[in-house]
Design an enzyme around this catalytic site. Structure first.
Site, mmCIF file in Angstrom:
data_model
loop_
_atom_site.group_PDB
_atom_site.id
_atom_site.type_symbol
_atom_site.label_atom_id
_atom_site.label_comp_id
_atom_site.label_asym_id
_atom_site.label_seq_id
_atom_site.Cartn_x
_atom_site.Cartn_y
_atom_site.Cartn_z
ATOM 1 N N GLU A 23 1.009 -1.280 -0.031
ATOM 2 C CA GLU A 23 0.127 -0.190 0.063
ATOM 3 C C GLU A 23 0.867 1.182 0.018
ATOM 4 O O GLU A 23 0.671 2.313 -0.756
ATOM 5 C CB GLU A 23 -0.973 -0.072 0.963
ATOM 6 C CG GLU A 23 -1.998 -0.850 1.241
ATOM 7 C CD GLU A 23 -2.917 -0.870 -0.207
ATOM 8 O OE1 GLU A 23 -2.985 0.519 -0.602
ATOM 9 O OE2 GLU A 23 -3.726 -1.833 -0.473
ATOM 10 N N TYR A 73 -6.189 6.466 4.603
ATOM 11 C CA TYR A 73 -6.425 5.247 3.601
ATOM 12 C C TYR A 73 -5.643 4.073 3.881
ATOM 13 O O TYR A 73 -6.078 2.897 3.441
ATOM 14 C CB TYR A 73 -5.992 6.182 2.158
ATOM 15 C CG TYR A 73 -5.840 4.838 0.938
ATOM 16 C CD1 TYR A 73 -7.073 4.468 0.584
ATOM 17 C CD2 TYR A 73 -4.902 4.185 0.484
ATOM 18 C CE1 TYR A 73 -7.141 3.296 -0.378
ATOM 19 C CE2 TYR A 73 -4.721 3.158 -0.128
ATOM 20 C CZ TYR A 73 -5.866 2.761 -0.622
ATOM 21 O OH TYR A 73 -5.939 1.658 -1.746
ATOM 22 N N ASP A 96 -9.615 4.812 -3.145
ATOM 23 C CA ASP A 96 -8.446 5.454 -4.025
ATOM 24 C C ASP A 96 -9.135 5.796 -5.272
ATOM 25 O O ASP A 96 -10.189 6.093 -5.579
ATOM 26 C CB ASP A 96 -7.369 4.341 -4.243
ATOM 27 C CG ASP A 96 -7.956 3.155 -5.076
ATOM 28 O OD1 ASP A 96 -9.053 3.139 -5.390
ATOM 29 O OD2 ASP A 96 -7.279 2.430 -5.428
ATOM 30 N N CYS A 114 -17.927 -1.813 -20.221
ATOM 31 C CA CYS A 114 -19.357 -1.972 -19.320
ATOM 32 C C CYS A 114 -19.959 -3.036 -19.726
ATOM 33 O O CYS A 114 -20.620 -3.551 -18.907
ATOM 34 C CB CYS A 114 -20.143 -0.489 -20.025
ATOM 35 S SG CYS A 114 -19.419 0.930 -19.490
ATOM 36 N N CYS A 152 -18.917 -5.683 -16.979
ATOM 37 C CA CYS A 152 -19.081 -5.196 -15.821
ATOM 38 C C CYS A 152 -20.168 -5.811 -14.810
ATOM 39 O O CYS A 152 -21.480 -5.913 -15.223
ATOM 40 C CB CYS A 152 -19.304 -3.535 -15.758
ATOM 41 S SG CYS A 152 -19.123 -3.112 -14.152
ATOM 42 N N CYS A 176 -25.698 0.670 -12.943
ATOM 43 C CA CYS A 176 -24.742 1.717 -13.217
ATOM 44 C C CYS A 176 -25.475 2.874 -13.772
ATOM 45 O O CYS A 176 -25.930 2.951 -14.911
ATOM 46 C CB CYS A 176 -23.570 1.549 -14.005
ATOM 47 S SG CYS A 176 -22.327 2.795 -14.396
#
Length: 352
Positions: A45, A128, A146, A205, A208, A214
């Site tokens: 990270e 974070y 993020d 898409c 997805c 969405c």
């Protein structure tokens, strides 16, 4: 109220499509009882902050092979760690890495805290990173946000508020989606979704797992999101790098101050980086100016370094810096901009 339905759909997708990472425990292994190593999660990270997965993998493997535990890292010499970090950028991360490792070794018996509050109290760990370690390493229902997750949330909910102003709204949605169970897998799943499906350009898409709910896809606004406040143009600063080699082959180098850009890193003595640099040679010598310049871009400005070279006598005593014998010098230990100056100057100095 948490929206567990969408989280379940994403986890089902992740179980089939999770990316293999050197620091990641795959979902099937985790389900079988294999637990992530907090040290490896923390290391990854920190390295991944403002850096791509592709760039990080080699560094991560080098670091964890050389220092397999946080206590090993805590006992490492500063120069060795900074040398291994060279080229990865944002060098304050490496200094904080050492500070944090030494606090964990000295005050926590070499064991990472297993709560968000315990993690965020450590040097170099912000909200974070504390959330990422909490969820990925300990399966706590903390939420990561993020750049990938911001993009997914902005499209899923068709949010047109520009970043960074949109962050609180995006976080609210991200928190609502974070499940109580399998929080670590979910955190990695939503980041993977942004990295591989909901990409900045030409998102896939059609495949997805969140295609139907969405809102941006339905509205036809996917390509516009997330919106961002225009950045100010970066200024350009100028400096001088003095690249000198002694007659016996030793290089004149200095360790930069801990604070500031490239803090604690090995580099060439040089001037301040300003609109018009002032001469600041480390020793009186017959300095030759190269026709080429070292150019580099930092987060907030562009840098152009004029490069001056010289061969110094054995008895030379510079006002700044120290000589490093040629066998000990590794150009790879230099940060990128200093390596660029070396690459341009080295061929000239070999023939002098």
């Amino acid at each position: 109220m948490r929206e567990t339905g969408l989280g379940g759909e994403l986890l089902a997708w992740y179980d089939l499509h999770a990316r293999g990472m050197p620091w990641r425990v795959m979902p099937a292994d985790r389900a079988a009882g294999v637990q992530p190593d907090p040290y490896r999660i923390w290391m990854s990270e920190v390295m991944l902050q403002q850096t791509t997965v592709a760039a990080v993998k080699e560094y991560f493997l080098r670091f964890t092979n050389r220092w397999p535990t946080v206590s090993d890292l805590a006992n490492a010499a500063d120069a060795d760690v900074m040398g291994e970090w060279a080229g990865l950028g944002y060098y304050a991360r490496a200094r904080n890495l050492l500070k944090c490792a030494r606090v964990i070794a000295a005050e926590h018996g070499g064991v990472f805290p297993n709560t968000y509050d315990g993690l965020i109290a450590l040097p170099g760990i912000g909200p974070y990173t504390a959330s990422a370690i909490s969820s990925i390493a300990y399966d706590l229902p903390e939420t990561v946000l993020d750049g990938n997750v911001e993009r997914v949330m902005s499209r899923l909910y068709d949010i047109h508020t520009p970043l960074p102003a949109a962050k609180p709204e995006l976080m609210t949605h991200a928190v609502a989606l974070t499940p109580q169970q399998r929080a670590g897998d979910y955190a990695q799943a939503v980041m993977d979704l942004g990295a591989t499906i909901c990409t900045p350009k030409s998102p896939a898409c059609g495949i997805c797992p969140w295609r139907d709910p969405c809102k941006a896809r339905v509205a036809g606004t996917t390509a516009e999101l997330p919106k961002k406040t225009p950045k100010k143009p970066k200024p350009t600063r100028y400096g001088i790098a003095y690249v000198a080699r002694r007659a016996d082959g030793a290089w004149l180098l200095e360790t930069r101050p801990d604070k500031g850009l490239l803090g604690g890193m090995l580099g060439w003595p040089g001037s301040e980086w300003n609109e018009a640099p002032v001469e600041d040679d480390p020793i009186s010598a017959d300095w030759q100016t190269l026709n080429s310049e070292a150019r580099h871009t930092f987060t907030h400005f562009h840098l152009i370094l004029e490069i001056r070279t010289a061969v110094l006598p054995i008895e030379a005593k510079p006002a700044r810096g120290d000589f490093m014998p040629a066998p000990q010098f590794r150009p790879s230990d230099l940060p990128t901009v200093m390596r660029k100056a070396y690459d341009l100057a080295a061929e000239t100095l070999r023939h002098l």
